[in-house]
Motif scaffolding. Structure first.
Motif, mmCIF file in Angstrom:
data_model
loop_
_atom_site.group_PDB
_atom_site.id
_atom_site.type_symbol
_atom_site.label_atom_id
_atom_site.label_comp_id
_atom_site.label_asym_id
_atom_site.label_seq_id
_atom_site.Cartn_x
_atom_site.Cartn_y
_atom_site.Cartn_z
ATOM 1 N N TYR A 45 0.743 -1.116 -0.021
ATOM 2 C CA TYR A 45 0.075 -0.010 -0.189
ATOM 3 C C TYR A 45 0.967 1.281 0.133
ATOM 4 O O TYR A 45 0.274 2.182 -0.407
ATOM 5 C CB TYR A 45 -1.007 0.193 0.953
ATOM 6 C CG TYR A 45 -2.071 -0.956 1.312
ATOM 7 C CD1 TYR A 45 -2.235 -1.690 0.278
ATOM 8 C CD2 TYR A 45 -2.937 -0.938 2.142
ATOM 9 C CE1 TYR A 45 -3.365 -2.800 0.103
ATOM 10 C CE2 TYR A 45 -3.946 -2.023 2.165
ATOM 11 C CZ TYR A 45 -4.295 -2.986 1.208
ATOM 12 O OH TYR A 45 -5.336 -3.892 1.371
ATOM 13 N N ARG A 49 3.557 1.514 -6.485
ATOM 14 C CA ARG A 49 2.795 2.567 -7.286
ATOM 15 C C ARG A 49 1.317 2.277 -7.538
ATOM 16 O O ARG A 49 0.586 2.854 -8.212
ATOM 17 C CB ARG A 49 3.534 3.395 -8.378
ATOM 18 C CG ARG A 49 3.864 2.379 -9.429
ATOM 19 C CD ARG A 49 4.196 3.070 -10.843
ATOM 20 N NE ARG A 49 5.283 3.997 -10.757
ATOM 21 C CZ ARG A 49 5.258 4.919 -11.013
ATOM 22 N NH1 ARG A 49 4.290 5.637 -11.648
ATOM 23 N NH2 ARG A 49 6.426 5.849 -10.918
ATOM 24 N N GLY A 51 -1.503 1.219 -6.640
ATOM 25 C CA GLY A 51 -2.828 2.020 -6.044
ATOM 26 C C GLY A 51 -2.715 3.403 -6.365
ATOM 27 O O GLY A 51 -3.977 4.239 -6.453
ATOM 28 N N TRP A 52 -1.774 4.078 -6.415
ATOM 29 C CA TRP A 52 -1.456 5.700 -6.461
ATOM 30 C C TRP A 52 -1.346 6.244 -7.749
ATOM 31 O O TRP A 52 -1.557 7.284 -8.023
ATOM 32 C CB TRP A 52 -0.388 6.176 -5.365
ATOM 33 C CG TRP A 52 -0.411 5.436 -4.068
ATOM 34 C CD1 TRP A 52 0.125 4.492 -3.564
ATOM 35 C CD2 TRP A 52 -1.373 6.015 -3.168
ATOM 36 N NE1 TRP A 52 0.021 4.267 -2.435
ATOM 37 C CE2 TRP A 52 -1.033 5.251 -2.043
ATOM 38 C CE3 TRP A 52 -2.173 7.082 -3.059
ATOM 39 C CZ2 TRP A 52 -1.881 5.356 -0.782
ATOM 40 C CZ3 TRP A 52 -2.874 7.329 -1.905
ATOM 41 C CH2 TRP A 52 -2.799 6.719 -0.672
ATOM 42 N N PRO A 56 5.330 6.376 -5.534
ATOM 43 C CA PRO A 56 5.023 6.337 -4.023
ATOM 44 C C PRO A 56 5.835 7.044 -3.163
ATOM 45 O O PRO A 56 5.505 7.414 -2.032
ATOM 46 C CB PRO A 56 5.102 4.787 -3.634
ATOM 47 C CG PRO A 56 6.086 4.172 -4.588
ATOM 48 C CD PRO A 56 5.921 4.982 -5.990
ATOM 49 N N VAL A 59 4.367 10.350 -2.601
ATOM 50 C CA VAL A 59 3.155 10.287 -1.516
ATOM 51 C C VAL A 59 3.611 10.036 -0.203
ATOM 52 O O VAL A 59 3.052 10.720 0.587
ATOM 53 C CB VAL A 59 1.895 9.012 -2.004
ATOM 54 C CG1 VAL A 59 0.974 9.209 -1.272
ATOM 55 C CG2 VAL A 59 1.834 9.214 -3.516
ATOM 56 N N ILE A 314 -7.781 1.853 -3.141
ATOM 57 C CA ILE A 314 -7.023 3.105 -2.679
ATOM 58 C C ILE A 314 -6.992 3.912 -4.119
ATOM 59 O O ILE A 314 -7.066 5.230 -4.131
ATOM 60 C CB ILE A 314 -5.496 2.929 -2.632
ATOM 61 C CG1 ILE A 314 -5.492 1.961 -1.237
ATOM 62 C CG2 ILE A 314 -4.574 3.753 -2.713
ATOM 63 C CD1 ILE A 314 -4.041 1.544 -0.770
ATOM 64 N N HIS A 315 -6.844 3.172 -5.418
ATOM 65 C CA HIS A 315 -6.934 3.898 -6.516
ATOM 66 C C HIS A 315 -8.102 4.801 -6.691
ATOM 67 O O HIS A 315 -8.225 5.704 -7.182
ATOM 68 C CB HIS A 315 -6.821 3.003 -7.617
ATOM 69 C CG HIS A 315 -6.576 3.739 -9.029
ATOM 70 N ND1 HIS A 315 -7.755 4.054 -9.793
ATOM 71 C CD2 HIS A 315 -5.425 3.900 -9.863
ATOM 72 C CE1 HIS A 315 -7.123 4.549 -10.935
ATOM 73 N NE2 HIS A 315 -5.872 4.414 -11.087
ATOM 74 N N ARG A 318 -7.810 7.687 -3.913
ATOM 75 C CA ARG A 318 -6.763 8.509 -3.880
ATOM 76 C C ARG A 318 -6.930 10.100 -3.723
ATOM 77 O O ARG A 318 -6.078 10.780 -3.095
ATOM 78 C CB ARG A 318 -5.850 8.214 -4.624
ATOM 79 C CG ARG A 318 -6.249 8.214 -6.105
ATOM 80 C CD ARG A 318 -4.975 7.802 -7.134
ATOM 81 N NE ARG A 318 -5.501 7.827 -8.391
ATOM 82 C CZ ARG A 318 -4.811 7.710 -9.553
ATOM 83 N NH1 ARG A 318 -3.752 7.523 -9.543
ATOM 84 N NH2 ARG A 318 -5.507 7.946 -10.908
ATOM 85 N N ALA A 323 -3.624 10.453 2.150
ATOM 86 C CA ALA A 323 -2.934 9.123 1.984
ATOM 87 C C ALA A 323 -2.910 8.375 3.122
ATOM 88 O O ALA A 323 -3.220 7.108 3.163
ATOM 89 C CB ALA A 323 -1.692 9.460 1.139
ATOM 90 N N LEU A 326 -6.150 7.018 4.029
ATOM 91 C CA LEU A 326 -6.703 5.974 3.228
ATOM 92 C C LEU A 326 -6.024 4.662 3.449
ATOM 93 O O LEU A 326 -6.794 3.619 3.512
ATOM 94 C CB LEU A 326 -6.453 6.549 1.863
ATOM 95 C CG LEU A 326 -6.981 5.765 0.886
ATOM 96 C CD1 LEU A 326 -8.358 5.343 0.840
ATOM 97 C CD2 LEU A 326 -6.606 6.221 -0.699
ATOM 98 N N VAL A 327 -4.602 4.927 3.664
ATOM 99 C CA VAL A 327 -4.147 3.525 3.878
ATOM 100 C C VAL A 327 -4.409 2.665 5.123
ATOM 101 O O VAL A 327 -4.633 1.532 5.112
ATOM 102 C CB VAL A 327 -2.484 3.538 3.893
ATOM 103 C CG1 VAL A 327 -1.729 2.438 4.527
ATOM 104 C CG2 VAL A 327 -1.997 3.993 2.638
#
Length: 396
Positions: A45, A49, A51-52, A56, A59, A314-315, A318, A323, A326-327
């Motif tokens: 997570y 990269r 999900g984002w 990363p 982020v 997450i995608h 986002r 962030a 969300l995680v």
């Protein structure tokens, strides 16, 4: 009146030591399993990269520095697996072993495969299904062996685990003993150390040089726990640790993008071995917190479902949720889903599968026993009840 000899007294002492009182459940292992699973979740997570849709490191500029080593949770799983499999097969038959493992790993896995495939089919932002024929093949858990795409990225480790089961089944089939376990560790270590130089793909496939040191060390740690630490067992652990550290650069190359220091991974592996040594020595035997058992029960279903489903969530969110929040939220949601999978699928379906497989094993044993095992004049189909009385259930 006959007095016992010194040799008989020593033999009796060894027998008493070998048949120790039933040890309390090693709940700390349950907790360590969840820690390993969360390491992998954190890695997927935060450090990837997927999900984002972006680097990363941008982020998570700070958390990402630690998360990039979360893949070592896999090595931790293998170390624990060597310990637990050796422990759970002691005194069991090969049939018991097969029934126990199959009913433990397949029910939750089947549902996870189908649910993950459905999610990434409906929302193909992170991953897409490469044909439902591949999904059906994944249900066997053998897709890695025949070169079929994994529905979820974590499934490759399950094939490694299956190969360990097959290898250790050789010991189980002949009866698990201290000497056989030590011999197994020695032979596997030698084969693992030579496989890369002989350039034999079949040998490398089965001895798994990158991961075998963790399984082997786990077996040695269990022997320490069941009996007592010896120089021989510490030697097996030390060699396994050194071989495991030798494989770290390759694992780093496979899991970390760009330049990254190797020393943190080295320290983590040494730390994991240190924790397992303390468990083997009985340091944590008094840790009997009930919630650790629940934590351990959630580990496998969490591992099965978290990656692509979590990355897809997450995608989707986002740009609307901070962030870190969300995680944390997705991780908690995955833990909740793991609890449902455990209680609604793993436990009831696993129990039914175990009973069905046990009956199948009993049928096979009954028909393999030979004519002498069947009383004269007794119809064949009346045998199961007689067999059940003579051969009690040994599957836990």
């Amino acid at each position: 009146m006959r007095f016992a000899s010194r040799g008989e007294l020593d033999g009796g002492l060894v027998a008493v030591q070998s048949a120790r009182r039933p040890a309390p459940r090693l709940r700390v292992l349950d907790g360590l399993r969840l820690v390993a699973a969360l390491m992998v979740v954190f890695y997927h997570y935060v450090a990837l990269r997927g999900g984002w849709g972006a680097d990363p490191a941008r982020v998570f500029p700070t958390a990402g520095l630690l998360a990039r080593y979360g893949w070592l949770g896999v090595e931790t799983f293998f170390l624990i697996s060597g310990f637990v499999i050796c422990m759970s097969t002691w005194g069991r038959t090969l049939g018991d072993f097969v029934v126990s493992r199959a009913s433990r790993i397949y029910p939750a896995y089947w549902v996870a495969v189908l649910v993950t495939a459905a999610v990434i089919t409906l929302w193909p932002d992170v991953r897409t299904v490469k044909g439902w024929d591949s999904v059906l093949t994944n249900l066997t858990m053998l897709q890695q062996g025949i070169g079929v795409w994994d529905v979820d990225g974590v499934y490759w480790t399950l094939f490694i685990e299956l190969k360990f089961y097959v290898l250790f089944a050789i010991v189980v089939a002949t009866g698990v003993t201290y000497r056989k376990c030590v011999a197994f560790c020695g032979v596997w270590t030698v084969l693992s150390a030579t496989a890369p130089t002989v350039d034999d793909k079949l040998l490398t496939l089965w001895v798994m040089p990158l991961f075998s040191p963790y399984f082997i060390a786990g077996i040695a740690f269990y022997l320490m726990h069941r009996f007592r630490p010896t120089a021989l067992l510490w030697g097996i652990v030390a060699v396994s640790l050194l071989l495991g550290l030798h494989g770290i650069p390759k694992r780093m190359h496979d899991n970390v993008d760009g330049a990254a220091a190797i020393w943190p991974a080295t320290l983590i592996v040494v730390g994991i071995f240190g924790v397992m040594a303390l468990i083997a020595l009985g340091t944590f035997d008094r840790v009997q917190w009930g919630w650790l058992t629940t934590a351990g029960a959630l580990t496998y279903p969490l591992y099965l479902i978290h990656q692509y489903i979590g990355m897809t969530i997450i995608h989707a969110l986002r740009g609307r949720v901070a962030a870190p929040l969300l995680v944390a939220g997705v991780a908690l949601a995955m833990l909740g889903a793991a609890w449902l999978l455990h209680h609604c699928v793993e436990r009831p379906l696993g129990r039914r599968m175990r009973n069905a497989l046990r009956r199948g094993m009993e049928e096979m044993r009954r028909h393999s026993a030979g004519p002498a095992a069947v009383p004269a004049g007794l119809p064949v189909r009346q045998e199961p009840r007689a067999y059940e009385k003579a051969e009690p259930d040994r599957v836990g």
